[in-house]
Motif scaffolding. Structure first.
Motif, PDB file in Angstrom:
ATOM      1  N   LYS A 268       0.813  -1.210   0.000  1.00 48.19           N
ATOM      2  CA  LYS A 268       0.000   0.000   0.000  1.00 48.19           C
ATOM      3  C   LYS A 268       0.852   1.267   0.000  1.00 48.19           C
ATOM      4  O   LYS A 268       0.545   2.236  -0.675  1.00 48.19           O
ATOM      5  CB  LYS A 268      -0.925   0.006   1.224  1.00 48.19           C
ATOM      6  CG  LYS A 268      -1.932  -1.137   1.257  1.00 48.19           C
ATOM      7  CD  LYS A 268      -2.762  -1.085   2.534  1.00 48.19           C
ATOM      8  CE  LYS A 268      -3.747  -2.244   2.609  1.00 48.19           C
ATOM      9  NZ  LYS A 268      -4.526  -2.225   3.870  1.00 48.19           N
ATOM     10  N   ALA A 269       1.897   1.264   0.791  1.00 45.09           N
ATOM     11  CA  ALA A 269       2.712   2.469   0.964  1.00 45.09           C
ATOM     12  C   ALA A 269       3.574   2.736  -0.264  1.00 45.09           C
ATOM     13  O   ALA A 269       4.407   1.909  -0.633  1.00 45.09           O
ATOM     14  CB  ALA A 269       3.578   2.329   2.207  1.00 45.09           C
ATOM     15  N   ARG A 275       7.928   2.878   8.222  1.00 47.72           N
ATOM     16  CA  ARG A 275       7.969   2.937   9.680  1.00 47.72           C
ATOM     17  C   ARG A 275       8.487   1.626  10.268  1.00 47.72           C
ATOM     18  O   ARG A 275       7.971   0.549   9.949  1.00 47.72           O
ATOM     19  CB  ARG A 275       6.571   3.222  10.225  1.00 47.72           C
ATOM     20  CG  ARG A 275       6.498   3.315  11.753  1.00 47.72           C
ATOM     21  CD  ARG A 275       5.095   3.677  12.221  1.00 47.72           C
ATOM     22  NE  ARG A 275       4.124   2.679  11.809  1.00 47.72           N
ATOM     23  CZ  ARG A 275       3.898   1.532  12.447  1.00 47.72           C
ATOM     24  NH1 ARG A 275       4.603   1.231  13.534  1.00 47.72           N
ATOM     25  NH2 ARG A 275       2.972   0.699  12.009  1.00 47.72           N
ATOM     26  N   ASP A 288       3.993  -1.679   6.469  1.00 43.85           N
ATOM     27  CA  ASP A 288       3.572  -1.181   5.150  1.00 43.85           C
ATOM     28  C   ASP A 288       2.942   0.193   5.339  1.00 43.85           C
ATOM     29  O   ASP A 288       1.758   0.406   5.069  1.00 43.85           O
ATOM     30  CB  ASP A 288       2.582  -2.178   4.530  1.00 43.85           C
ATOM     31  CG  ASP A 288       2.251  -1.842   3.079  1.00 43.85           C
ATOM     32  OD1 ASP A 288       2.823  -0.848   2.564  1.00 43.85           O
ATOM     33  OD2 ASP A 288       1.425  -2.538   2.476  1.00 43.85           O
ATOM     34  N   GLN A 289       3.772   1.120   5.811  1.00 46.75           N
ATOM     35  CA  GLN A 289       3.284   2.447   6.195  1.00 46.75           C
ATOM     36  C   GLN A 289       4.458   3.417   6.209  1.00 46.75           C
ATOM     37  O   GLN A 289       5.534   3.085   6.716  1.00 46.75           O
ATOM     38  CB  GLN A 289       2.640   2.366   7.586  1.00 46.75           C
ATOM     39  CG  GLN A 289       1.966   3.615   8.075  1.00 46.75           C
ATOM     40  CD  GLN A 289       1.371   3.403   9.453  1.00 46.75           C
ATOM     41  OE1 GLN A 289       2.072   3.201  10.448  1.00 46.75           O
ATOM     42  NE2 GLN A 289       0.048   3.434   9.516  1.00 46.75           N
TER      43      GLN A 289
END
Length: 397
Positions: A268-269, A275, A288-289
């Motif tokens: 997604k990212a 992070r 996933d951010q």
């Protein structure tokens, strides 16, 4: 009773005006800083309609609230002073939202001249500009179509802002300059463990450091997206080669290691810097951010503080370090510009003298050789024809 600078400016508004069709000659646009660029004043009916048909971003609403709060505080302070008959002020009896055109013109002009920070110091020119535009946006949210800086009905507001901005720009304090990181300080970062690859946080910090250094990236970025997006900078092509002499500090190797610990694609990212997980999930160290805006912006300052390196260090120190090291090594200025992406001689801002260069300059001035300069800070004792000669070279370190 003597008049303040603000009073003098305000009292001359009916005689001062700027008649020009060139926005570039308008002081309000001359001081159009990046931090206020989102507050472009609507010029056309379509822009006004578009503005009123959409909801402002949360950040814009926060700035509008900040401006209106400041105005209310200034109004309250003025009304308290107006109770003193010796001051000669008229109280403000209506709210900002209910003011007529004449009242807006008068009181916002006074606000520009009078408003101060909580510590009593003046706001810089770009902040004053933001305040005026935010007050206009507040009126837009109420359904008004006021244009404080271009409508002749508000010439007093425009002239007050122009004059105060010009006056304060003449005494404006230069912004603090990020200091470069020397090779000795970089070695300290590695030795202290602030840079390394033993865990997710250290690996991320090290990658940010090495990419910023090797590619001389700008500090101004949309860090909230976990990556670096440049604004108003031409595209550039910079190559970082493998460090065969020290594989543990190689940006290529560390990038491959970082990629191996990131979630697999598709994800997604859409960001370079992710992070770190509090607890690694097997070989996956990162969520996933994207990493947070402030966390990314404070990486260089944090690792320098951890390593006991003082001074003003920010992410921009990496760009300054890259340019300074290339200058020190005698790299051609054109090649430096290709790495940093500068279009003009602005790159010379990073041409900073170091201690070795200062010593060499002093040697030239005193007619000494470089070898003589190496003995600075030491006693030299010699004997000739029975006469004792003592020389002391002093170097301030």
């Amino acid at each position: 009773m003597s008049r303040s600078d603000g009073e003098e400016i305000f009292l001359t508004q009916n005689t001062f005006s700027q008649e020009t069709n060139d926005d570039n000659l308008d002081l309000c646009y001359f001081f159009f800083f990046p931090s206020t660029s989102r507050f472009h004043e609507p010029k056309t009916a379509k822009e006004i309609e578009d503005m009123q048909s959409k909801k402002f971003a949360d950040s814009t609403m926060s700035k509008i609230k900040w401006a209106t709060t400041l105005f209310k505080q200034w109004k309250s302070t003025r009304n308290i002073r107006a109770n003193d008959p010796n001051v000669g002020l008229s109280p403000i009896r209506v709210d900002l939202a209910e003011m007529s055109l004449d009242e807006l013109n008068y009181f916002i002009s006074r606000f520009i001249c009078d408003v101060r920070k909580t510590d009593g110091t003046e706001y810089p020119p770009d902040t004053l500009y933001s305040l005026v535009i935010c007050l206009q946006l507040y009126m837009d949210t109420l359904g008004y179509n006021h244009k404080f800086l271009s409508d002749s009905s508000f010439i007093q507001i425009k002239n007050s802002l122009d004059n105060v901005m010009k006056l304060r720009a003449e005494v404006r304090v230069p912004k603090k300059q990020a200091e470069e990181i020397s090779l000795e300080e970089e070695e300290k970062l590695w030795a202290s463990g602030s840079l390394g690859s033993d865990n997710a946080r250290h690996l991320l910090n090290t990658l940010v450091y090495l990419i910023g250094l090797n590619f001389a990236l700008r500090a101004k970025s949309k860090a909230d997206e976990g990556g670096i997006k440049h604004k108003n900078v031409k595209r550039k092509s910079v190559v970082a080669y493998q460090n065969t002499e020290n594989q543990a500090r190689c940006v290529v190797n560390l990038f491959e290691l970082y990629a191996s610990h990131c979630p697999p694609f598709p994800r997604k990212a859409d960001a370079l810097y992710l992070r770190p997980l509090k607890i690694p999930n097997g070989n996956i160290w990162y969520a996933d951010q994207p990493i947070g805006r402030h966390s990314l912006a404070n990486i260089v300052a944090s690792i320098c503080q951890e390593a006991g390196i003082g001074g003003y260090r920010t992410n921009h120190s990496l760009r300054a370090s890259a340019a300074t090291r290339m200058y020190d090594a005698g790299v051609d200025e054109q090649l430096i510009c290709e790495v940093t992406g500068h279009r003009s001689n602005a790159v010379r801002n990073y041409k900073r003298t170091n201690e070795k260069q200062k010593r060499k300059i002093n040697s030239v001035i005193q007619g000494r050789t470089d070898s003589e300069n190496d003995d600075s800070g030491k006693f030299k004792i010699s004997k000739s024809d029975g006469n004792l000669s003592i020389t002391l070279n002093i170097s301030m370190k």
